[in-house]
Design an enzyme around this catalytic site. Structure first.
Site, PDB file in Angstrom:
ATOM      1  N   HIS A  98       1.133  -1.253   0.085  1.00 24.85           N
ATOM      2  CA  HIS A  98       0.252  -0.318  -0.128  1.00 24.85           C
ATOM      3  C   HIS A  98       0.678   1.677   0.119  1.00 24.85           C
ATOM      4  CE1 HIS A  98      -4.722   0.808   1.392  1.00 24.85           C
ATOM      5  NE2 HIS A  98      -4.116   1.485  -0.270  1.00 24.85           N
ATOM      6  N   ASP A 121      -9.043  -0.125   4.568  1.00 25.14           N
ATOM      7  CA  ASP A 121      -8.449  -0.915   5.155  1.00 25.14           C
ATOM      8  C   ASP A 121      -8.151  -0.948   6.956  1.00 25.14           C
ATOM      9  OD1 ASP A 121      -5.649  -1.421   5.374  1.00 25.14           O
ATOM     10  OD2 ASP A 121      -4.993  -0.075   4.423  1.00 25.14           O
ATOM     11  N   HIS A 138       4.699   1.259   4.385  1.00 20.35           N
ATOM     12  CA  HIS A 138       3.196   0.625   3.653  1.00 20.35           C
ATOM     13  C   HIS A 138       2.543   1.244   4.735  1.00 20.35           C
ATOM     14  CE1 HIS A 138       1.997  -3.054   5.528  1.00 20.35           C
ATOM     15  NE2 HIS A 138       2.897  -2.795   6.205  1.00 20.35           N
TER      16      HIS A 138
HETATM   17  C1  DIR Z   1       1.012  -0.507  11.119  1.00 16.74           C
HETATM   18  C2  DIR Z   1       0.852  -1.923  10.323  1.00 16.74           C
HETATM   19  N1  DIR Z   1       0.902   0.138  11.534  1.00 16.74           N
HETATM   20  C3  DIR Z   1       2.807  -0.037  10.478  1.00 16.74           C
HETATM   21  N2  DIR Z   1       0.527  -0.826   8.824  1.00 16.74           N
HETATM   22  C4  DIR Z   1       0.193  -2.122   7.819  1.00 16.74           C
HETATM   23  O1  DIR Z   1       3.331  -0.949  10.480  1.00 16.74           O
HETATM   24  O2  DIR Z   1       3.010   0.962  10.741  1.00 16.74           O
HETATM   25  N3  DIR Z   1      -0.506  -1.482   7.492  1.00 16.74           N
HETATM   26  N4  DIR Z   1       0.060  -3.547   8.153  1.00 16.74           N
HETATM   27  O3  DIR Z   1      -1.142  -2.212   5.957  1.00 16.74           O
HETATM   28 MN    MN Z   2      -3.231  -0.181   3.745  1.00 15.37          MN
HETATM   29 MN    MN Z   3      -3.307  -2.613   6.202  1.00 13.15          MN
END
Ligand code: DIR
Ligand code: MN
Ligand code: MN
Ligand code: MN
Length: 301
Positions: A98, A121, A138
């Site tokens: 993402h 999401d 992401h």
């Molecule tokens: C978490 C996970 N908030 C991070 N984020 C994800 O790594 O910043 N986003 N999995 O898709």
């Molecule tokens: Mn995402």
């Molecule tokens: Mn996600």
């Protein structure tokens, strides 16, 4: 009406191999033909080839991983998506992780400066270089698009073109403490799974549109992370979180946005065919395709 498939085999915004194969699986499952069936002229000239940067030349910035690679890939995606949008085509970007949305939304806003963003999401993806615990970009694209957090010279091409009031989330359930503070301080509208339970998906989509698009006049960019759906529906994704949207709730969102007639760009992100068992992979890829079809006009009747 023309849809342009932008296949982005990219995984540099997170650490789990396989998400770069997502777009290949979505296309091999027949997505281009399926969209043609719906009456679209579909352009697909192969998956995008991104330059690689060896790890030695791309050390972390702070704790951000692969920063130069993510930046360069997203900049090129921005140009491709912006080019399709300016040509009056609907870019359908297939991820890939993402972080790519930094590119797709920059591209959309270059062509449609007044566009709003509907972000589906489990996660808010709004960490800044200061708040990120993982260093995975992401989890950060939205903060870059809003222009919040410290500025990193390597990302200077990302213009803060997105306004907080033009962004809305649906499906959140795994939001970091720093992200909760950012959402609150910037008064960003978000419908978590709590609100989906409380009001039902029909009302939530209506309220989300009322917030970002009160007159139903602005172009819409829909960025859909398949981990918004419950892991029983889309198990093949890197960061599954239980308690997600049902199959129908996910498709309802896409159908309702199609019905506005305002969709100008779609992202289907975070399909990782290396995760889950073969049936889970098949189901996840099929759902990625059916979400795209729903957003491009497939109806139940
Ligand atoms: C978490 C996970 N908030 C991070 N984020 C994800 O790594 O910043 N986003 N999995 O898709
Ligand atoms: Mn995402
Ligand atoms: Mn996600
Ligand atoms: Mn292309």
């Amino acid at each position: 009406k023309t849809a342009a498939i932008v296949g982005c085999p990219f995984m540099g915004g997170q650490g789990k191999p396989g998400v770069d194969k997502g777009p290949i699986h979505l296309v091999e499952a027949g997505l281009t033909d399926q969209l043609t069936e719906l009456g679209w002229k579909v352009k697909f000239d192969g998956h995008h080839q991104f330059e690689s940067i060896d790890a030695a030349s791309d050390p972390p910035i702070g704790i951000l991983k692969n920063p130069r690679l993510v930046s360069r890939v997203c900049e090129s995606v921005s140009k491709v998506v912006g080019g399709h949008a300016k040509a009056g085509e609907l870019p359908v970007t297939l991820g890939g992780d993402h972080s790519l949305a930094m590119g797709t939304i920059s591209g959309t806003l270059s062509a449609h400066p007044d566009a709003c963003v509907i972000w589906i999401d489990a996660h808010a993806d709004i960490n800044t270089p200061e708040t990120t615990d993982s260093g995975n970009i992401h989890g950060m694209p939205v903060s870059f698009l809003l222009g919040i957090g410290s500025k990193i010279p390597e990302f200077a091409w990302v213009k803060p073109l997105l306004k907080a009031e033009r962004l809305v989330y649906i499906g959140l359930r795994d939001v970091d403490a720093g992200e909760k503070r950012i959402l609150r301080e910037n008064k960003i509208k978000a419908f978590s799974m709590h609100e989906v339970d409380k009001y039902g998906i029909g009302k939530v989509v209506e309220m989300a549109l009322d917030h970002v698009n009160p007159k139903r006049a602005l172009p819409i960019h829909l960025s859909f992370d398949v981990d918004a759906l419950d892991p029983t529906v889309t198990p093949s994704t890197g960061t599954p979180v239980r308690g997600g949207l049902t199959f129908r709730e996910g498709h309802y969102i896409c159908e309702a946005i199609y019905e506005t007639g305002l969709l100008v760009a779609l992202d289907i992100m975070e399909v990782n065919p290396s995760l889950a068992d073969p049936e889970g992979v098949k189901a996840t890829v099929a759902v990625g395709c059916s979400l795209a079809r729903a957003a491009l006009g497939e109806t139940l009747l």
